[in-house]
Design a protein around this motif. Structure first.
Motif, PDB file in Angstrom:
ATOM      1  N   LYS A   1       0.833  -1.211   0.000  1.00 50.47           N
ATOM      2  CA  LYS A   1       0.000   0.000   0.000  1.00 50.47           C
ATOM      3  C   LYS A   1       0.865   1.258   0.000  1.00 50.47           C
ATOM      4  O   LYS A   1       0.549   2.234  -0.666  1.00 50.47           O
ATOM      5  CB  LYS A   1      -0.937   0.001   1.204  1.00 50.47           C
ATOM      6  N   ILE A   2       1.960   1.231   0.740  1.00 48.26           N
ATOM      7  CA  ILE A   2       2.855   2.387   0.757  1.00 48.26           C
ATOM      8  C   ILE A   2       3.500   2.558  -0.619  1.00 48.26           C
ATOM      9  O   ILE A   2       3.594   3.666  -1.138  1.00 48.26           O
ATOM     10  CB  ILE A   2       3.928   2.242   1.858  1.00 48.26           C
ATOM     11  N   LYS A   3       3.934   1.457  -1.222  1.00 51.75           N
ATOM     12  CA  LYS A   3       4.505   1.536  -2.563  1.00 51.75           C
ATOM     13  C   LYS A   3       3.491   2.106  -3.547  1.00 51.75           C
ATOM     14  O   LYS A   3       3.826   2.942  -4.382  1.00 51.75           O
ATOM     15  CB  LYS A   3       4.951   0.145  -3.044  1.00 51.75           C
ATOM     16  N   TYR A   4       2.249   1.655  -3.453  1.00 47.11           N
ATOM     17  CA  TYR A   4       1.196   2.151  -4.345  1.00 47.11           C
ATOM     18  C   TYR A   4       1.075   3.667  -4.208  1.00 47.11           C
ATOM     19  O   TYR A   4       0.993   4.390  -5.204  1.00 47.11           O
ATOM     20  CB  TYR A   4      -0.126   1.453  -4.036  1.00 47.11           C
ATOM     21  N   CYS A   5       1.089   4.157  -2.977  1.00 48.42           N
ATOM     22  CA  CYS A   5       1.003   5.609  -2.748  1.00 48.42           C
ATOM     23  C   CYS A   5       2.210   6.341  -3.322  1.00 48.42           C
ATOM     24  O   CYS A   5       2.060   7.419  -3.902  1.00 48.42           O
ATOM     25  CB  CYS A   5       0.871   5.893  -1.256  1.00 48.42           C
ATOM     26  N   LEU A   6       3.395   5.764  -3.172  1.00 47.75           N
ATOM     27  CA  LEU A   6       4.598   6.393  -3.736  1.00 47.75           C
ATOM     28  C   LEU A   6       4.516   6.472  -5.256  1.00 47.75           C
ATOM     29  O   LEU A   6       4.855   7.495  -5.855  1.00 47.75           O
ATOM     30  CB  LEU A   6       5.848   5.614  -3.325  1.00 47.75           C
ATOM     31  N   PHE A   7       4.044   5.393  -5.879  1.00 49.31           N
ATOM     32  CA  PHE A   7       3.935   5.395  -7.342  1.00 49.31           C
ATOM     33  C   PHE A   7       2.844   6.358  -7.799  1.00 49.31           C
ATOM     34  O   PHE A   7       3.000   7.044  -8.801  1.00 49.31           O
ATOM     35  CB  PHE A   7       3.701   3.991  -7.877  1.00 49.31           C
ATOM     36  N   ALA A   8       1.737   6.428  -7.066  1.00 48.51           N
ATOM     37  CA  ALA A   8       0.670   7.377  -7.401  1.00 48.51           C
ATOM     38  C   ALA A   8       1.204   8.804  -7.332  1.00 48.51           C
ATOM     39  O   ALA A   8       0.921   9.629  -8.202  1.00 48.51           O
ATOM     40  CB  ALA A   8      -0.524   7.194  -6.469  1.00 48.51           C
ATOM     41  N   HIS A   9       1.993   9.095  -6.308  1.00 43.09           N
ATOM     42  CA  HIS A   9       2.590  10.429  -6.179  1.00 43.09           C
ATOM     43  C   HIS A   9       3.532  10.713  -7.356  1.00 43.09           C
ATOM     44  O   HIS A   9       3.509  11.810  -7.924  1.00 43.09           O
ATOM     45  CB  HIS A   9       3.346  10.541  -4.856  1.00 43.09           C
ATOM     46  N   TYR A  10       4.346   9.735  -7.730  1.00 41.33           N
ATOM     47  CA  TYR A  10       5.239   9.901  -8.889  1.00 41.33           C
ATOM     48  C   TYR A  10       4.427  10.209 -10.154  1.00 41.33           C
ATOM     49  O   TYR A  10       4.754  11.131 -10.906  1.00 41.33           O
ATOM     50  CB  TYR A  10       6.092   8.644  -9.104  1.00 41.33           C
ATOM     51  N   ILE A  11       3.366   9.442 -10.384  1.00 45.71           N
ATOM     52  CA  ILE A  11       2.552   9.615 -11.588  1.00 45.71           C
ATOM     53  C   ILE A  11       1.982  11.024 -11.653  1.00 45.71           C
ATOM     54  O   ILE A  11       2.056  11.701 -12.679  1.00 45.71           O
ATOM     55  CB  ILE A  11       1.422   8.562 -11.634  1.00 45.71           C
ATOM     56  N   VAL A  12       1.416  11.485 -10.545  1.00 46.59           N
ATOM     57  CA  VAL A  12       0.761  12.800 -10.518  1.00 46.59           C
ATOM     58  C   VAL A  12       1.770  13.939 -10.535  1.00 46.59           C
ATOM     59  O   VAL A  12       1.558  14.941 -11.219  1.00 46.59           O
ATOM     60  CB  VAL A  12      -0.151  12.905  -9.266  1.00 46.59           C
ATOM     61  N   SER A  13       2.875  13.784  -9.835  1.00 50.66           N
ATOM     62  CA  SER A  13       3.798  14.916  -9.704  1.00 50.66           C
ATOM     63  C   SER A  13       4.892  14.963 -10.773  1.00 50.66           C
ATOM     64  O   SER A  13       5.430  16.032 -11.043  1.00 50.66           O
ATOM     65  CB  SER A  13       4.450  14.905  -8.317  1.00 50.66           C
ATOM     66  N   GLN A  14       5.236  13.805 -11.374  1.00 47.08           N
ATOM     67  CA  GLN A  14       6.354  13.811 -12.301  1.00 47.08           C
ATOM     68  C   GLN A  14       6.041  13.278 -13.695  1.00 47.08           C
ATOM     69  O   GLN A  14       6.682  13.666 -14.651  1.00 47.08           O
ATOM     70  CB  GLN A  14       7.518  12.989 -11.722  1.00 47.08           C
ATOM     71  N   TYR A  15       5.087  12.384 -13.807  1.00 43.80           N
ATOM     72  CA  TYR A  15       4.860  11.764 -15.119  1.00 43.80           C
ATOM     73  C   TYR A  15       3.781  12.486 -15.923  1.00 43.80           C
ATOM     74  O   TYR A  15       3.982  12.817 -17.077  1.00 43.80           O
ATOM     75  CB  TYR A  15       4.516  10.279 -14.963  1.00 43.80           C
ATOM     76  N   LEU A  16       2.638  12.712 -15.327  1.00 41.42           N
ATOM     77  CA  LEU A  16       1.532  13.355 -16.051  1.00 41.42           C
ATOM     78  C   LEU A  16       1.720  14.863 -16.108  1.00 41.42           C
ATOM     79  O   LEU A  16       2.307  15.463 -15.207  1.00 41.42           O
ATOM     80  CB  LEU A  16       0.206  13.031 -15.367  1.00 41.42           C
ATOM     81  N   THR A  17       1.187  15.467 -17.151  1.00 43.15           N
ATOM     82  CA  THR A  17       1.230  16.915 -17.272  1.00 43.15           C
ATOM     83  C   THR A  17      -0.009  17.514 -16.602  1.00 43.15           C
ATOM     84  O   THR A  17      -0.976  16.810 -16.306  1.00 43.15           O
ATOM     85  CB  THR A  17       1.252  17.346 -18.750  1.00 43.15           C
ATOM     86  N   LYS A  18       0.013  18.824 -16.426  1.00 44.47           N
ATOM     87  CA  LYS A  18      -1.168  19.500 -15.878  1.00 44.47           C
ATOM     88  C   LYS A  18      -2.359  19.320 -16.810  1.00 44.47           C
ATOM     89  O   LYS A  18      -3.494  19.181 -16.371  1.00 44.47           O
ATOM     90  CB  LYS A  18      -0.876  20.989 -15.661  1.00 44.47           C
ATOM     91  N   GLY A  19      -2.082  19.299 -18.105  1.00 47.91           N
ATOM     92  CA  GLY A  19      -3.144  19.065 -19.085  1.00 47.91           C
ATOM     93  C   GLY A  19      -3.756  17.687 -18.928  1.00 47.91           C
ATOM     94  O   GLY A  19      -4.979  17.531 -19.022  1.00 47.91           O
ATOM     95  N   ASP A  20      -2.898  16.674 -18.710  1.00 50.33           N
ATOM     96  CA  ASP A  20      -3.407  15.321 -18.473  1.00 50.33           C
ATOM     97  C   ASP A  20      -4.330  15.314 -17.254  1.00 50.33           C
ATOM     98  O   ASP A  20      -5.424  14.758 -17.287  1.00 50.33           O
ATOM     99  CB  ASP A  20      -2.263  14.337 -18.197  1.00 50.33           C
TER     100      ASP A  20
END
Length: 130
Positions: free
Chosen positions: A12-31
């Motif tokens: 669950k902690i890993k899932y949260c870390l990956f979710a944070h990565y996706i939102v903060s570093q991978y996806l754009t504001k437009g996405d």
């Protein structure tokens, strides 16, 4: 100072870390503006693919925003959550073979009912149909 995310025992902690990565570093504001609830889903799996004792992570997205008729977007991250490569049409899970090429495990994934062999070459994964 760089934050390292490997060796986190709780899924669950890993899932949260990956979710944070996706939102903060991978996806754009437009996405983020256009993503619907059904698009905000992903799975991950971890394996040591290059025999360095550290797990690489496949993040596989689902939902219409990330998927088409051939499959869905997946990304491969190193142990520091830096993108190694992305795969635009895949259907997880990824299977890694004990055999290797260029010091990385050979990966198999099913695509349109055919097995694809992915091998690491010069900082990119190349795909071969079996």
């Amino acid at each position: 100072m760089e934050t390292l995310y490997f060796n986190v025992p709780n899924k669950k902690i890993k899932y949260c870390l990956f979710a944070h990565y996706i939102v903060s570093q991978y996806l754009t504001k437009g996405d983020l503006k256009v993503l619907e609830e059904k698009d905000r889903k992903f799975n991950f799996q971890q394996n040591d693919l290059n025999n360095d004792g550290k797990s690489e992570t496949f993040i596989s997205f689902s939902g219409p925003y990330f998927c088409g008729t051939g499959g869905c977007l997946s990304i491969l991250l190193d142990e520091n959550m830096k993108a190694i490569t992305k795969f635009t049409v895949t259907t997880p899970p990824f299977y890694n073979d004990k055999a290797s090429k260029n010091e990385w495990s050979i990966i198999y994934v099913k695509d349109r009912n055919k097995w694809k062999k992915l091998t690491y070459f010069a900082l990119k994964c190349t795909i071969f149909t079996l």
